[in-house]
Write a protein that holds these residues in place. Structure first.
Motif, PDB file in Angstrom:
ATOM      1  N   UNK A 166       8.584   7.049   2.977  1.00 43.18           N
ATOM      2  CA  UNK A 166       7.511   6.204   2.444  1.00 43.18           C
ATOM      3  C   UNK A 166       7.170   6.627   1.012  1.00 43.18           C
ATOM      4  N   UNK A 167       6.978   5.647   0.127  1.00 39.78           N
ATOM      5  CA  UNK A 167       6.645   5.962  -1.257  1.00 39.78           C
ATOM      6  C   UNK A 167       5.263   6.614  -1.349  1.00 39.78           C
ATOM      7  N   UNK A 168       5.216   7.689  -2.106  1.00 39.10           N
ATOM      8  CA  UNK A 168       3.958   8.411  -2.312  1.00 39.10           C
ATOM      9  C   UNK A 168       3.731   8.603  -3.808  1.00 39.10           C
ATOM     10  N   UNK A 169       2.486   8.352  -4.237  1.00 40.15           N
ATOM     11  CA  UNK A 169       2.122   8.562  -5.636  1.00 40.15           C
ATOM     12  C   UNK A 169       1.546   9.975  -5.747  1.00 40.15           C
ATOM     13  N   UNK A 170       2.087  10.761  -6.697  1.00 36.36           N
ATOM     14  CA  UNK A 170       1.727  12.180  -6.777  1.00 36.36           C
ATOM     15  C   UNK A 170       0.808  12.463  -7.954  1.00 36.36           C
ATOM     16  N   UNK A 223       7.470   9.111  -5.425  1.00 40.37           N
ATOM     17  CA  UNK A 223       8.652   9.676  -4.770  1.00 40.37           C
ATOM     18  C   UNK A 223       8.578   9.376  -3.276  1.00 40.37           C
ATOM     19  N   UNK A 224       9.736   9.373  -2.637  1.00 42.34           N
ATOM     20  CA  UNK A 224       9.797   9.055  -1.213  1.00 42.34           C
ATOM     21  C   UNK A 224       9.507  10.313  -0.395  1.00 42.34           C
ATOM     22  N   UNK A 225       8.535  10.231   0.505  1.00 41.48           N
ATOM     23  CA  UNK A 225       8.203  11.323   1.419  1.00 41.48           C
ATOM     24  C   UNK A 225       8.234  10.752   2.831  1.00 41.48           C
ATOM     25  N   UNK A 226       9.149  11.290   3.658  1.00 38.78           N
ATOM     26  CA  UNK A 226       9.335  10.787   5.031  1.00 38.78           C
ATOM     27  C   UNK A 226       9.575   9.283   5.045  1.00 38.78           C
ATOM     28  N   UNK A 232       0.850  -1.186   0.000  1.00 40.78           N
ATOM     29  CA  UNK A 232       0.000   0.000   0.000  1.00 40.78           C
ATOM     30  C   UNK A 232       0.887   1.237   0.000  1.00 40.78           C
ATOM     31  N   UNK A 233       0.362   2.315  -0.629  1.00 37.96           N
ATOM     32  CA  UNK A 233       1.120   3.565  -0.712  1.00 37.96           C
ATOM     33  C   UNK A 233       0.174   4.736  -0.497  1.00 37.96           C
ATOM     34  N   UNK A 234       0.776   5.862  -0.129  1.00 40.85           N
ATOM     35  CA  UNK A 234       0.006   7.109  -0.017  1.00 40.85           C
ATOM     36  C   UNK A 234      -0.173   7.714  -1.407  1.00 40.85           C
ATOM     37  N   UNK A 235      -1.294   8.426  -1.575  1.00 38.64           N
ATOM     38  CA  UNK A 235      -1.543   9.155  -2.820  1.00 38.64           C
ATOM     39  C   UNK A 235      -1.960  10.573  -2.453  1.00 38.64           C
TER      40      UNK A 235
END
Length: 685
Positions: free
Chosen positions: A122-126, A117-120, A89-92
């Motif tokens: 953790x992988x985040x989908x932008x 990209x990595x944010x803090x 799971x990833x952040x969006x």
């Protein structure tokens, strides 16, 4: 629905959207469905979330698992959630789209496409595009997706949706103007299939079939239209048939002996001038091959036949240069040369126009000022245009309309490969000066990075102290925030901190007033300026034999043909000359281009390399030519299709010159539409 209707007539296009679409050249329904994508991205490949990497774009199939959070940072609204596909799971995150929390349903699967990209940690989908997973793929994910040229506030999703829906509604109105016998022979699909699959390809095979069809039709329409234009020119009877060709006086007045190449081209020109048909000929040749001398001899032939010559150049600087060159030669022969340009004072203009109308001015050199209604010639027999790719067909015609079908001679210092020339100058006969004058210096060319600046400046100073002069060319007038490019204004300031502060410096650029520009160029030509910092305004026509060094900053920003033109500004005297290409580029293609400049000195060979490395791009210059711009065809990459089209066009022209046969009438209509849109230069079909 009317295919020629205003774009504002289709649903979901109000006044604001209409204005945005107009900005990218979409004015009608037809413009919209023929708005070809600039690129594609393959979103049909689904990647598990556990396999994605930072910095890459992927398409993933996932569900929304978390609640939506709305974060406010000043005016920026950030919406955030979690998606999962079972493997990870990833952040969006999305920006300024708070409505998405009501659009995305936790119980449904979506195809998300975006970069990570990595944010803090953790992988985040932008800001991904997304489509709900259905049996049919959506327009934004799960398929090969088109990318269009945009303007501010016009986005890809909106444009895709408008084109998709309009294509569906307009399908029955799309006319297939390629006759069946051509489609069968060349295995071309129908036009509806081609348009659908150029926008939304079913698969790779369908895309390539669609592209071949649309490229074929573009090239066919252009070739047949140019054949018709050329046919119109050839069938006219010349108002002036030249009979006298005694050129000994002017040839003896020239400061050099004519080359074999110049003599061969002059033979072709004199044959045209006495043929009874108006000449319509292009002289192309490498930098320094002697095109101007040929033009001067032609102007003399017009003079001894009692006719005036108009010489049109694209800039004040080039027009002034030509006027000085022509006056220097013709003053010895009793031939009056005048200059007409926009920057002249009103009284001077009136006097020049009076002498032209009375026939007292024999050779009239000028800029676009020559095509003004107030300019009247007594007996215009020859029109010469320089750097034709900078003029439109309509401008050329406005000038020739001031005489009774005068002869037309066009000069181009941009060597054009034969294949491209047949297309670009299809309405002209082409002459090429292949030999160079004896004693022409080869310019020593090198490619270095910006760490060499101090050595370059010392090198310039050494030659200035020996009496020579130098150019420094920069690609921009002012610094750009978007790109680290050397600009004229910044460079002039920087030179104060170098050894060149000992030199006399001047600068010119396109935004200067013509008078200021000319004064600076005159001072440089007179030797009052040692180092001239300039934009590409000096690319053509500037002749300062004492200039021996050409430095080109950010050289990777220029094409090979343009670099070759700039290099041609030096090596015009008896001194060894140098061209220094400065660039910090890391790009492999740009380095290949600059290394080609170091090794190659033949303009025709460099033009071929330019087409190969960069494609035709603006080098093709079709818009300036009065011909509708290619939407898809690339005359270098599509040269195999071009050969097929050229053979077919010749066959059609031979068998049905005016396209009167029933099967060719829709082709004729399309040609008139395309050429009619291009500066009203519709051929006489």
């Amino acid at each position: 629905m009317d295919i020629y209707a205003d774009i504002g007539s289709i649903k979901n296009v109000g006044e604001k959207r209409r204005e945005l679409l107009n900005k990218v050249g979409i004015y009608t329904v037809r413009d919209l469905i023929e708005y070809i994508p600039r690129d594609y991205t393959d979103r049909s490949i689904i990647t598990p979330l556990k396999d994605v990497d930072e910095g890459e774009e992927y398409t993933v199939r996932a569900k929304v698992r978390g609640d939506f959070q709305l974060l406010l940072r000043g005016k920026l609204k950030i919406i955030k959630t979690i998606i999962s596909d079972g493997s990870a799971e990833v952040s969006v995150v999305w920006f300024n789209q708070p409505y998405l929390k009501n659009t995305l349903n936790k119980h449904k699967e979506y195809l998300f496409t975006g970069s990570f990209k990595a944010v803090n940690g953790r992988l985040t989908m932008t800001a991904p595009d997304f489509d709900e997973v259905k049996e049919d793929p959506g327009l934004n994910a799960g398929r090969i997706v088109p990318k269009y040229r945009l303007t501010k506030n016009l986005n890809q999703k909106l444009l895709r949706r408008l084109i998709y829906e309009t294509l569906g509604e307009a399908e029955e109105l799309i006319e297939d103007f390629i006759p069946k016998y051509i489609k069968d022979e060349y295995k071309l699909p129908g036009r509806v299939f081609a348009l659908k699959n150029i926008h939304f390809p079913e698969n790779a095979e369908s895309f390539f079939a669609a592209r071949r069809r649309l490229v074929f039709e573009e090239l066919l329409i252009l070739q047949l239209g140019l054949l018709a234009l050329k046919g119109e020119i050839k069938k006219k009877e010349s108002g002036i048939k030249f009979s006298f060709f005694e050129t000994d006086r002017i040839v003896e007045a020239l400061p050099f002996k004519l080359t074999k190449g110049q003599e061969e081209v002059l033979d072709e020109i004199t044959a045209d001038m006495e043929s009874g048909c108006p000449m319509n000929r292009l002289i192309q040749g490498d930098v320094g091959s002697g095109k101007t001398a040929v033009a001067e001899i032609c102007a003399y032939i017009a003079y001894i036949n009692g006719a005036q010559t108009a010489v049109m150049a694209p800039t004040d600087v080039l027009a002034t240069q030509h006027a000085q060159t022509f006056k220097g030669l013709f003053s010895k022969l009793g031939v009056e040369v005048v200059l007409l340009k926009g920057s002249l004072k009103a009284k001077e203009k009136r006097e020049v126009k009076k002498r032209i109308a009375e026939g007292k001015a024999h050779i009239i050199v000028g800029t676009h000022a020559l095509i003004q209604e107030s300019v009247t010639f007594k007996e215009l027999g020859l029109v010469i245009t320089d750097e034709q790719h900078r003029f439109g067909v309509n401008q050329r015609r406005l000038l020739t309309s001031k005489g009774e079908n005068p002869h037309t001679l066009i000069m181009s210092a941009t060597p054009i490969p034969r294949t491209l020339g047949l297309i670009l100058y299809g309405d002209l006969d082409i002459s090429t000066i292949k030999t160079m004058p004896a004693g022409r210096q080869r310019v020593d060319t090198s490619f270095v990075n910006s760490s060499y600046h101090e050595r370059i400046f010392k090198f310039i100073l050494k030659h200035v102290k020996e009496g020579r002069q130098a150019y420094i060319v920069c690609p921009m007038i002012e610094e750009s925030a978007a790109a680290e490019l050397k600009s004229v204004k910044a460079f002039v300031k920087d030179l104060e901190e170098t050894c060149l502060k000992e030199t006399r410096r001047g600068f010119v650029h396109g935004k200067m007033k013509p008078k200021e520009k000319q004064e600076t160029m005159d001072r440089f030509a007179a030797g009052e300026i040692d180092v001239l910092i300039a934009t590409t305004v000096i690319e053509v026509g500037i002749n300062v034999p004492n200039a021996a060094i050409m430095v080109i900053e950010n050289a990777d920003r220029f094409g090979l043909s343009q670099l070759h033109q700039l290099r041609g500004r030096v090596g015009r005297g008896s001194y060894q000359s140098y061209c220094i290409l400065v660039s910090d580029t890391k790009g492999a293609e740009a380095k290949k281009r600059l290394k080609a400049m170091v090794k190659c000195f033949d303009g025709f060979e460099l033009s071929e390399k330019d087409l190969n490395l960069r494609g035709p791009g603006d080098f093709f210059g079709v818009r300036q030519h009065g011909i509708a711009e290619f939407k898809l065809a690339n005359v270098y990459k599509d040269r195999d299709i071009l050969k097929e089209v050229q053979a077919l066009s010749a066959e059609i022209w031979e068998n049905d010159r005016f396209l009167e046969r029933p099967e060719n009438r829709s082709l004729k209509k399309r040609i008139k539409d395309v050429f009619g849109e291009a500066e009203n230069s519709s051929p006489g079909l």
